[in-house]
Design a protein around this motif. Structure first.
Motif, PDB file in Angstrom:
ATOM      1  N   ASN A 206       0.813  -1.223   0.000  1.00  0.00           N
ATOM      2  CA  ASN A 206       0.000   0.000   0.000  1.00  0.00           C
ATOM      3  C   ASN A 206       0.845   1.272   0.000  1.00  0.00           C
ATOM      4  OD1 ASN A 206      -3.027  -0.724   0.199  1.00  0.00           O
ATOM      5  ND2 ASN A 206      -2.039  -2.145   1.599  1.00  0.00           N
ATOM      6  N   LEU A 207       2.018   1.240   0.625  1.00  0.00           N
ATOM      7  CA  LEU A 207       2.873   2.432   0.585  1.00  0.00           C
ATOM      8  C   LEU A 207       3.498   2.602  -0.799  1.00  0.00           C
ATOM      9  CD1 LEU A 207       4.044   4.888   1.885  1.00  0.00           C
ATOM     10  CD2 LEU A 207       5.702   3.459   3.113  1.00  0.00           C
ATOM     11  N   ARG A 208       3.856   1.509  -1.451  1.00  0.00           N
ATOM     12  CA  ARG A 208       4.340   1.606  -2.834  1.00  0.00           C
ATOM     13  C   ARG A 208       3.249   2.191  -3.735  1.00  0.00           C
ATOM     14  NH1 ARG A 208       7.319  -4.323  -3.208  1.00  0.00           N
ATOM     15  NH2 ARG A 208       9.399  -3.656  -2.526  1.00  0.00           N
ATOM     16  N   ASP A 209       2.025   1.714  -3.556  1.00  0.00           N
ATOM     17  CA  ASP A 209       0.890   2.202  -4.342  1.00  0.00           C
ATOM     18  C   ASP A 209       0.640   3.687  -4.063  1.00  0.00           C
ATOM     19  OD1 ASP A 209      -1.618   1.637  -5.982  1.00  0.00           O
ATOM     20  OD2 ASP A 209      -2.531   2.313  -4.112  1.00  0.00           O
ATOM     21  N   HIS A 210       0.739   4.072  -2.799  1.00  0.00           N
ATOM     22  CA  HIS A 210       0.548   5.464  -2.378  1.00  0.00           C
ATOM     23  C   HIS A 210       1.584   6.372  -3.042  1.00  0.00           C
ATOM     24  CE1 HIS A 210      -0.419   8.688   0.557  1.00  0.00           C
ATOM     25  NE2 HIS A 210       0.879   8.913   0.557  1.00  0.00           N
ATOM     26  N   ILE A 211       2.841   5.953  -3.015  1.00  0.00           N
ATOM     27  CA  ILE A 211       3.926   6.734  -3.623  1.00  0.00           C
ATOM     28  C   ILE A 211       3.703   6.887  -5.121  1.00  0.00           C
ATOM     29  CG2 ILE A 211       6.383   6.594  -4.261  1.00  0.00           C
ATOM     30  CD1 ILE A 211       6.872   5.535  -1.380  1.00  0.00           C
ATOM     31  N   PHE A 212       3.269   5.802  -5.765  1.00  0.00           N
ATOM     32  CA  PHE A 212       3.011   5.860  -7.206  1.00  0.00           C
ATOM     33  C   PHE A 212       1.948   6.893  -7.524  1.00  0.00           C
ATOM     34  CE2 PHE A 212       2.229   4.628 -11.471  1.00  0.00           C
ATOM     35  CZ  PHE A 212       3.297   3.848 -11.888  1.00  0.00           C
ATOM     36  N   LYS A 213       0.867   6.896  -6.748  1.00  0.00           N
ATOM     37  CA  LYS A 213      -0.224   7.840  -6.993  1.00  0.00           C
ATOM     38  C   LYS A 213       0.220   9.285  -6.758  1.00  0.00           C
ATOM     39  CE  LYS A 213      -3.104   5.337  -4.490  1.00  0.00           C
ATOM     40  NZ  LYS A 213      -4.288   4.779  -3.804  1.00  0.00           N
ATOM     41  N   GLU A 214       1.053   9.496  -5.736  1.00  0.00           N
ATOM     42  CA  GLU A 214       1.534  10.857  -5.502  1.00  0.00           C
ATOM     43  C   GLU A 214       2.468  11.307  -6.624  1.00  0.00           C
ATOM     44  OE1 GLU A 214       1.133  11.616  -0.763  1.00  0.00           O
ATOM     45  OE2 GLU A 214       3.122  11.020  -1.468  1.00  0.00           O
ATOM     46  N   ASN A 215       3.381  10.427  -7.031  1.00  0.00           N
ATOM     47  CA  ASN A 215       4.334  10.789  -8.087  1.00  0.00           C
ATOM     48  C   ASN A 215       3.662  11.080  -9.420  1.00  0.00           C
ATOM     49  OD1 ASN A 215       6.580  10.574  -6.456  1.00  0.00           O
ATOM     50  ND2 ASN A 215       7.278   8.621  -7.271  1.00  0.00           N
ATOM     51  N   TYR A 216       2.664  10.283  -9.765  1.00  0.00           N
ATOM     52  CA  TYR A 216       2.123  10.331 -11.121  1.00  0.00           C
ATOM     53  C   TYR A 216       0.773  11.038 -11.243  1.00  0.00           C
ATOM     54  CZ  TYR A 216       5.854   7.115 -12.293  1.00  0.00           C
ATOM     55  OH  TYR A 216       7.086   6.548 -12.484  1.00  0.00           O
ATOM     56  N   ILE A 217       0.101  11.283 -10.123  1.00  0.00           N
ATOM     57  CA  ILE A 217      -1.195  11.958 -10.189  1.00  0.00           C
ATOM     58  C   ILE A 217      -1.190  13.239  -9.358  1.00  0.00           C
ATOM     59  CG2 ILE A 217      -3.673  11.751  -9.722  1.00  0.00           C
ATOM     60  CD1 ILE A 217      -3.347   8.718 -10.222  1.00  0.00           C
ATOM     61  N   LEU A 218      -0.860  13.115  -8.066  1.00  0.00           N
ATOM     62  CA  LEU A 218      -0.946  14.271  -7.183  1.00  0.00           C
ATOM     63  C   LEU A 218       0.079  15.350  -7.536  1.00  0.00           C
ATOM     64  CD1 LEU A 218      -2.560  15.064  -4.497  1.00  0.00           C
ATOM     65  CD2 LEU A 218      -0.361  14.669  -3.387  1.00  0.00           C
ATOM     66  N   TYR A 219       1.356  14.972  -7.657  1.00  0.00           N
ATOM     67  CA  TYR A 219       2.386  15.971  -7.920  1.00  0.00           C
ATOM     68  C   TYR A 219       2.218  16.649  -9.290  1.00  0.00           C
ATOM     69  CZ  TYR A 219       4.844  14.042  -3.805  1.00  0.00           C
ATOM     70  OH  TYR A 219       5.190  13.615  -2.535  1.00  0.00           O
ATOM     71  N   PRO A 220       1.927  15.886 -10.359  1.00  0.00           N
ATOM     72  CA  PRO A 220       1.661  16.557 -11.637  1.00  0.00           C
ATOM     73  C   PRO A 220       0.456  17.498 -11.558  1.00  0.00           C
ATOM     74  CG  PRO A 220       2.121  14.245 -12.013  1.00  0.00           C
ATOM     75  CD  PRO A 220       1.997  14.414 -10.531  1.00  0.00           C
ATOM     76  N   SER A 221      -0.566  17.127 -10.784  1.00  0.00           N
ATOM     77  CA  SER A 221      -1.718  18.015 -10.594  1.00  0.00           C
ATOM     78  C   SER A 221      -1.279  19.307  -9.919  1.00  0.00           C
ATOM     79  CB  SER A 221      -2.798  17.332  -9.742  1.00  0.00           C
ATOM     80  OG  SER A 221      -3.358  16.229 -10.407  1.00  0.00           O
ATOM     81  N   ALA A 222      -0.370  19.174  -8.930  1.00  0.00           N
ATOM     82  CA  ALA A 222       0.126  20.368  -8.233  1.00  0.00           C
ATOM     83  C   ALA A 222       0.898  21.267  -9.195  1.00  0.00           C
ATOM     84  CB  ALA A 222       1.023  19.942  -7.066  1.00  0.00           C
ATOM     85  N   LEU A 223       1.757  20.667 -10.031  1.00  0.00           N
ATOM     86  CA  LEU A 223       2.525  21.460 -10.993  1.00  0.00           C
ATOM     87  C   LEU A 223       1.617  22.174 -11.993  1.00  0.00           C
ATOM     88  CD1 LEU A 223       5.586  19.194 -11.889  1.00  0.00           C
ATOM     89  CD2 LEU A 223       5.662  21.455 -10.832  1.00  0.00           C
ATOM     90  N   GLU A 224       0.529  21.515 -12.339  1.00  0.00           N
ATOM     91  CA  GLU A 224      -0.375  22.081 -13.333  1.00  0.00           C
ATOM     92  C   GLU A 224      -1.234  23.206 -12.755  1.00  0.00           C
ATOM     93  OE1 GLU A 224      -3.737  20.371 -16.428  1.00  0.00           O
ATOM     94  OE2 GLU A 224      -2.171  19.028 -15.711  1.00  0.00           O
ATOM     95  N   THR A 225      -1.505  23.155 -11.455  1.00  0.00           N
ATOM     96  CA  THR A 225      -2.410  24.144 -10.855  1.00  0.00           C
ATOM     97  C   THR A 225      -1.684  25.286 -10.144  1.00  0.00           C
ATOM     98  OG1 THR A 225      -2.622  22.694  -8.909  1.00  0.00           O
ATOM     99  CG2 THR A 225      -4.342  22.551 -10.575  1.00  0.00           C
TER     100      THR A 225
END
Length: 251
Positions: A206-225
């Motif tokens: 679950n922590l690997r999955d969490h990191i993946f989601k932050e790297n590929y979804i959350l952080y790019p969303s932050a850069l875009e907004t």
């Protein structure tokens, strides 16, 4: 942002939740996700939460999006500078993933043991490793106190809610692993092994999955907004005040 794409993805996410990831639904999702941005995905998730879907039900529904983005992390890193808030967080993720690999190896070693006395320092190794994993707390605090609020002000609230929920869940598992190591010699060894195996595997997956989601979804969303460099600089100052992890490579 394309409202029609967001609406279509919301429908697909509902299908994934209700019907499971059948090949037909997965292919339908892939066709939409290839054209959708991280922010649009975030809004689709957010819409479902506002309609009453439990955020817990959205965990794991981003696999299709992540499948499309597997090779994108290098592109994200080249778009930001060393010392950038997100670059530091991505580097910390890489160190956390190394710790999870060590936990995987150590747990496998313990599962092959027949009794506690076979390896006198095994419990100490487990406690030290758990402490190193728990040392990620400043990473999570920088996300929760600096990054997430800035995204929420700009209307991205669904993904941050899910990430905070996962932080709490994962904290409990990290503490459990440390407690198991501290009490290993006082309990039945087979019971200790079983509890450790279940907890470690849960945390690793679950922590690997969490990191993946932050790297590929959350952080790019932050850069875009969050577009203003001055805002990222101000966020960096606030991150500095919270502090970093013992394993943070650079900041």
């Amino acid at each position: 942002m394309n409202k029609e794409r967001i609406e279509n993805l919301s429908i697909i996410l509902k299908k994934l939740n209700q019907e499971g990831a059948t090949e037909e639904v997965r292919q339908e999702a892939l066709s939409i996700v290839k054209e959708i941005s991280p922010v649009e995905l975030s809004i689709a998730e957010q819409n479902l939460i506002e309609e009453g879907m439990n955020p817990q039900e959205l965990r794991g529904l981003c696999e299709v999006h992540m499948e499309v983005l597997k090779d994108e992390l290098d592109k994200i890193k080249t778009s930001i500078t060393e010392g950038h808030v997100l670059n530091t967080m991505i580097e910390e993720h890489e160190e956390i993933l190394k710790l999870l690999k060590k936990l995987e190896v150590l747990n496998n070693k313990i599962q092959k043991m027949n009794n506690y006395d076979e390896e006198g320092n095994i419990a100490r190794e487990l406690v030290e490793l758990a402490d190193n994993i728990l040392d990620a707390e400043n990473h999570h605090q920088r996300e929760e106190q600096v990054l997430f609020p800035e995204m929420e002000v700009l209307g991205i609230t669904g993904p941050t809610r899910i990430m905070k929920m996962e932080h709490e869940d994962l904290r409990e598992k990290k503490r459990r692993i440390k407690s198991l190591g501290e009490n290993a010699k006082y309990v039945n060894f087979e019971a200790f092994k079983s509890d450790l195996d279940e907890t470690a595997k849960y945390l690793i997956f679950n922590l690997r999955d969490h990191i993946f989601k932050e790297n590929y979804i959350l952080y790019p969303s932050a850069l875009e907004t969050i577009k203003e460099n001055s805002k990222w600089e101000e966020m960096k100052d606030r991150c500095d005040k919270i502090g970093y992890c013992g394993f943070t490579p650079s900041h």
